[in-house]
Design an enzyme around this catalytic site. Structure first.
Site, short mmCIF file in Angstrom:
data_model
loop_
_atom_site.label_atom_id
_atom_site.label_comp_id
_atom_site.label_asym_id
_atom_site.label_seq_id
_atom_site.Cartn_x
_atom_site.Cartn_y
_atom_site.Cartn_z
CE1 TYR A 106 1.97 -1.72 8.56
CE2 TYR A 106 1.42 -3.89 7.71
CZ TYR A 106 1.17 -2.54 7.79
OH TYR A 106 0.10 -2.00 7.11
N GLY A 139 -6.31 -5.21 2.07
CA GLY A 139 -5.28 -6.16 1.70
C GLY A 139 -4.24 -5.43 0.87
CB VAL A 147 -3.73 -0.87 -1.44
CG1 VAL A 147 -4.27 0.28 -2.30
CG2 VAL A 147 -4.83 -1.45 -0.57
#
Length: 255
Positions: A153, A184, A186
């Site tokens: 990712y 960052g 959320v």
């Protein structure tokens, strides 16, 4: 004349919030995603709440032909796209590199990198011809600092960071602005997707501190696109106060 903004991944989370925020500010919005029902719901919500026009396109950004056909199908009064928000993206799985599932890797690479590339390749020539436009790439703190068990990712978001910089260089002669916004933590469907529907595991990600919400990032997008034409917000990192890096948080213990 109203500006037209196209937002990918608008069926939930950041994309939905961005579409609503821009519609509220008077932008006409093209909303895209794979879930037709949710697109229709969002279309109705925008029409009821705001005076902006809305047009929905149901397709998968991972499939170039689908994406190209969808953009080509736009009526002539929707083709002059001023803003492209490359929002569609996801994380799947959280495992070490030697235990990772290849299907998870494929989904992340196809969506986060290839999907962003496909949409940029299809829409940017419109902006080049207009000699104006703004591309907003939704990156991540994961594209700034790698964390354990998230190598693939993170690699996709590092790719977004590199592509963003390259776009800015390539499109500079055409008066096209390019912005990267890197959130960052959320609270959206992000962790639920990462943990493949495991709600309990997803909820634990957001326990013990005040995380960002989708509206915070929508506000950042609007700030960037609403600047005067001579101002380009190049790179924005938006973090919860309680988060310092991709995996370092200050969390309050449960009493």
């Amino acid at each position: 004349m109203k500006k037209i903004a196209l937002i990918t991944g608008a069926t939930s989370g950041l994309g939905k919030a961005i579409a609503l925020r821009l519609a509220k500010e008077g932008y006409d919005v093209i909303i895209t995603g794979r879930r037709r029902e949710r697109l229709e719901e969002l279309e109705k919500e925008i029409e009821v709440k705001y005076e902006s026009r809305v047009y929905s396109l149901c397709f998968d950004v991972r499939k170039y032909n689908e994406a190209e056909q969808a953009i080509s199908s736009l009526p002539s009064d929707w083709k002059t796209i001023d803003i492209l928000v490359n929002n569609a993206g996801l994380a799947v799985g959280l495992s070490s590199i030697h235990e990772g599932e290849v299907d998870d890797w494929e989904r992340m690479i196809d969506t986060n990198i290839k999907g962003l590339l496909y949409m940029t390749r299809i829409v940017s020539p419109i902006m080049v011809e207009q000699k104006s436009g703004h591309i907003v790439n939704i990156g991540s703190i994961a594209g700034k600092a790698v964390y354990p068990n998230g190598a693939v990712y993170c690699a996709t978001k590092y790719a977004v960071n590199a592509l963003h910089q390259g776009m800015r260089m390539d499109l500079l002669p055409y008066n096209i602005r390019v912005t990267q916004i890197c959130p960052g933590a959320v609270e959206t469907e992000f962790s639920l997707v990462r943990f493949k529907g495991n709600q309990n595991r997803a909820d634990k990600v957001y326990e013990g501190y005040e995380n960002l919400n989708a509206d915070d990032i929508a506000e950042a997008v609007y700030y960037a696109v609403s600047q005067p034409a001579h101002v380009n917000i190049q790179d924005m990192l938006v973090m919860p106060t309680a988060q310092a890096t991709g995996n370092m948080f200050h969390k309050e213990e449960k009493k």
